[in-house]
Enzyme design. Structure first.
Site, PDB file in Angstrom:
ATOM      1  N   GLY A   1       2.532   2.176  10.617  1.00  0.00           N
ATOM      2  CA  GLY A   1       3.456   3.290  10.436  1.00  0.00           C
ATOM      3  C   GLY A   1       4.160   3.729  11.704  1.00  0.00           C
ATOM      4  O   GLY A   1       4.770   4.797  11.749  1.00  0.00           O
TER       5      GLY A   1
ATOM      6  N   GLU B   1      -5.305  -5.031  10.609  1.00  0.00           N
ATOM      7  CA  GLU B   1      -4.275  -4.018  10.819  1.00  0.00           C
ATOM      8  C   GLU B   1      -4.545  -3.276  12.125  1.00  0.00           C
ATOM      9  O   GLU B   1      -5.357  -2.337  12.149  1.00  0.00           O
ATOM     10  CB  GLU B   1      -4.285  -3.008   9.670  1.00  0.00           C
TER      11      GLU B   1
ATOM     12  N   ASN C   1       0.873  -1.177   0.000  1.00  0.00           N
ATOM     13  CA  ASN C   1       0.000   0.000   0.000  1.00  0.00           C
ATOM     14  C   ASN C   1       0.910   1.226   0.000  1.00  0.00           C
ATOM     15  O   ASN C   1       1.513   1.555   1.013  1.00  0.00           O
ATOM     16  CB  ASN C   1      -0.874  -0.027   1.264  1.00  0.00           C
ATOM     17  N   TRP C   2       0.987   1.863  -1.149  1.00  0.00           N
ATOM     18  CA  TRP C   2       1.927   2.999  -1.272  1.00  0.00           C
ATOM     19  C   TRP C   2       1.366   4.296  -0.707  1.00  0.00           C
ATOM     20  O   TRP C   2       2.048   5.311  -0.694  1.00  0.00           O
ATOM     21  CB  TRP C   2       2.316   3.195  -2.749  1.00  0.00           C
ATOM     22  N   LYS C   3       0.110   4.284  -0.306  1.00  0.00           N
ATOM     23  CA  LYS C   3      -0.533   5.490   0.257  1.00  0.00           C
ATOM     24  C   LYS C   3      -0.322   6.679  -0.678  1.00  0.00           C
ATOM     25  O   LYS C   3      -0.273   6.498  -1.886  1.00  0.00           O
ATOM     26  CB  LYS C   3      -0.013   5.762   1.665  1.00  0.00           C
TER      27      LYS C   3
ATOM     28  N   GLU D   1      -6.717   4.637   7.828  1.00  0.00           N
ATOM     29  CA  GLU D   1      -6.519   6.070   7.542  1.00  0.00           C
ATOM     30  C   GLU D   1      -7.776   6.662   6.895  1.00  0.00           C
ATOM     31  O   GLU D   1      -8.092   7.830   7.106  1.00  0.00           O
ATOM     32  CB  GLU D   1      -5.272   6.264   6.663  1.00  0.00           C
TER      33      GLU D   1
ATOM     34  N   HIS E   1      -9.325   1.186   4.784  1.00  0.00           N
ATOM     35  CA  HIS E   1      -8.058   1.318   5.512  1.00  0.00           C
ATOM     36  C   HIS E   1      -8.286   2.236   6.713  1.00  0.00           C
ATOM     37  O   HIS E   1      -9.092   3.164   6.653  1.00  0.00           O
ATOM     38  CB  HIS E   1      -6.996   1.906   4.568  1.00  0.00           C
TER      39      HIS E   1
ATOM     40  N   GLY F   1       2.865  -1.007   4.245  1.00  0.00           N
ATOM     41  CA  GLY F   1       3.021   0.382   3.833  1.00  0.00           C
ATOM     42  C   GLY F   1       4.487   0.702   3.577  1.00  0.00           C
ATOM     43  O   GLY F   1       5.024   0.435   2.501  1.00  0.00           O
ATOM     44  N   GLY F   2       5.150   1.233   4.585  1.00  0.00           N
ATOM     45  CA  GLY F   2       6.520   1.753   4.449  1.00  0.00           C
ATOM     46  C   GLY F   2       7.490   0.820   3.723  1.00  0.00           C
ATOM     47  O   GLY F   2       8.200   1.250   2.799  1.00  0.00           O
TER      48      GLY F   2
ATOM     49  N   SER G   1       3.530  -2.241  10.289  1.00  0.00           N
ATOM     50  CA  SER G   1       4.989  -2.234  10.441  1.00  0.00           C
ATOM     51  C   SER G   1       5.644  -3.578  10.100  1.00  0.00           C
ATOM     52  O   SER G   1       6.606  -3.995  10.764  1.00  0.00           O
ATOM     53  CB  SER G   1       5.383  -1.767  11.846  1.00  0.00           C
TER      54      SER G   1
HETATM   55  C1  PEP Z   1      -0.546   0.055   5.846  1.00  0.00           C
HETATM   56  O1  PEP Z   1      -0.424   1.064   5.180  1.00  0.00           O
HETATM   57  O2  PEP Z   1      -1.554  -0.630   5.678  1.00  0.00           O
HETATM   58  C2  PEP Z   1       0.506  -0.302   6.793  1.00  0.00           C
HETATM   59  C3  PEP Z   1       0.363  -1.386   7.489  1.00  0.00           C
HETATM   60  O3  PEP Z   1       1.573   0.551   6.889  1.00  0.00           O
HETATM   61  P1  PEP Z   1       3.014   0.213   7.574  1.00  0.00           P
HETATM   62  O4  PEP Z   1       3.466  -1.095   6.986  1.00  0.00           O
HETATM   63  O5  PEP Z   1       3.898   1.351   7.169  1.00  0.00           O
HETATM   64  O6  PEP Z   1       2.802   0.115   9.038  1.00  0.00           O
END
Ligand code: PEP
Length: 248
Positions: free
Chosen positions: A173, A167, A9-11, A97, A95, A233-234, A212
């Site tokens: 994040g 999640e 997930n590149w957000k 966010e 998500h 994500g990251g 994470s």
């Molecule tokens: C996400 O964006 O769904 C996520 C889990 O981010 P991260 O891996 O950066 O915690």
């Protein structure tokens, strides 16, 4: 058997050029992978360009959201068929966010989920508790409500095809991953609830962990019997780290 899915997930990151450069590198690095399904979810503006770069590869494309209406006066929104038309086969729905910043509820998650299936997309429906909810010991209640609401009224076929992402919001994040045991406990609970709703589809549905995930913790998470992949994500933003996750 459930085929593991590693989804990035590149957000709200990467220009079109940056997104294409990333998948160019990723495509080469993961060309030999057949046992894990690979998915990248760029921003809307980069979807079609990324699609053109990966269309003959083993990398799938997903969007990060969609609107449930088919067309019309909804300025700024993107319809399910537009997402499909851009080359997507998946879409992330609900998500945390989007729940936190854009007013997403279980009801709107369900509308988007049904609309995604209507356009031939596979929705990845996100659930998870906040830190406050975990500390109040209501994680299971919160997750059960999200699963029952967001995933309501699916057909038999849809109920087996949908992907669920657990999640924990406190792990997204933040660099704070749930331990493999904490994650497994909730994944097993989600599968149990899902079995109550949809019966045997619960054995087929893939439940991803997100929060994470990184090259160091991925293999212990993936050893858990109810963890079928990651929503990342990251660590999905660079080809090198995402490749390490895909090849956990
Ligand atoms: C996400 O964006 O769904 C996520 C889990 O981010 P991260 O891996 O950066 O915690």
């Amino acid at each position: 058997m459930r085929k593991p899915l590693m989804a990035g997930n590149w957000k709200m990151n990467k220009t079109v050029g940056e997104a294409v450069a990333m998948v160019k590198a990723l495509k080469t690095a993961v060309a030999d992978v057949t046992d894990v399904e690979i998915l990248v979810c760029p921003t809307y503006t980069a979807l079609y360009a990324v699609y053109n770069e990966i269309k003959d590869s083993n990398i799938n494309l997903g969007a990060q959201n969609l609107f449930w209406e088919a067309k019309g006066a909804f300025t700024g929104e993107i319809s399910p068929s537009m997402v499909k038309d851009a080359g997507c086969s998946y879409v992330i729905i609900g998500h945390s966010e989007r729940r936190q910043y854009f007013g997403e509820t279980d009801e709107t998650v369900n509308k988007r989920t049904k609309a995604a299936f209507g356009a031939g997309l596979i929705p990845i429906v996100c659930v998870g508790e906040t830190l406050e909810e975990r500390e109040k010991n209501i994680t299971f209640q919160v997750v059960e409500t999200q699963v029952r609401g967001g995933l309501a009224n699916l057909t038999a076929e849809e109920s087996a095809a949908v992907v669920i992402a657990y999640e924990p919001v406190w792990a997204i994040g933040t660099g704070k991953t749930a331990t493999p045991q904490q994650a497994q406990e909730v994944h097993a609970f989600i599968r149990k609830i899902y079995k109550e709703i949809y019966g045997d589809a619960a054995d087929k549905v893939r439940i991803l962990y997100g929060g994470s995930v990184n090259p160091k913790n991925v293999s212990d998470l993936m050893k858990q019997s109810d963890i079928d992949g990651g929503l990342v994500g990251g660590a999905s933003l660079e080809a090198e780290s995402f490749t390490q996750l895909v090849k956990y």
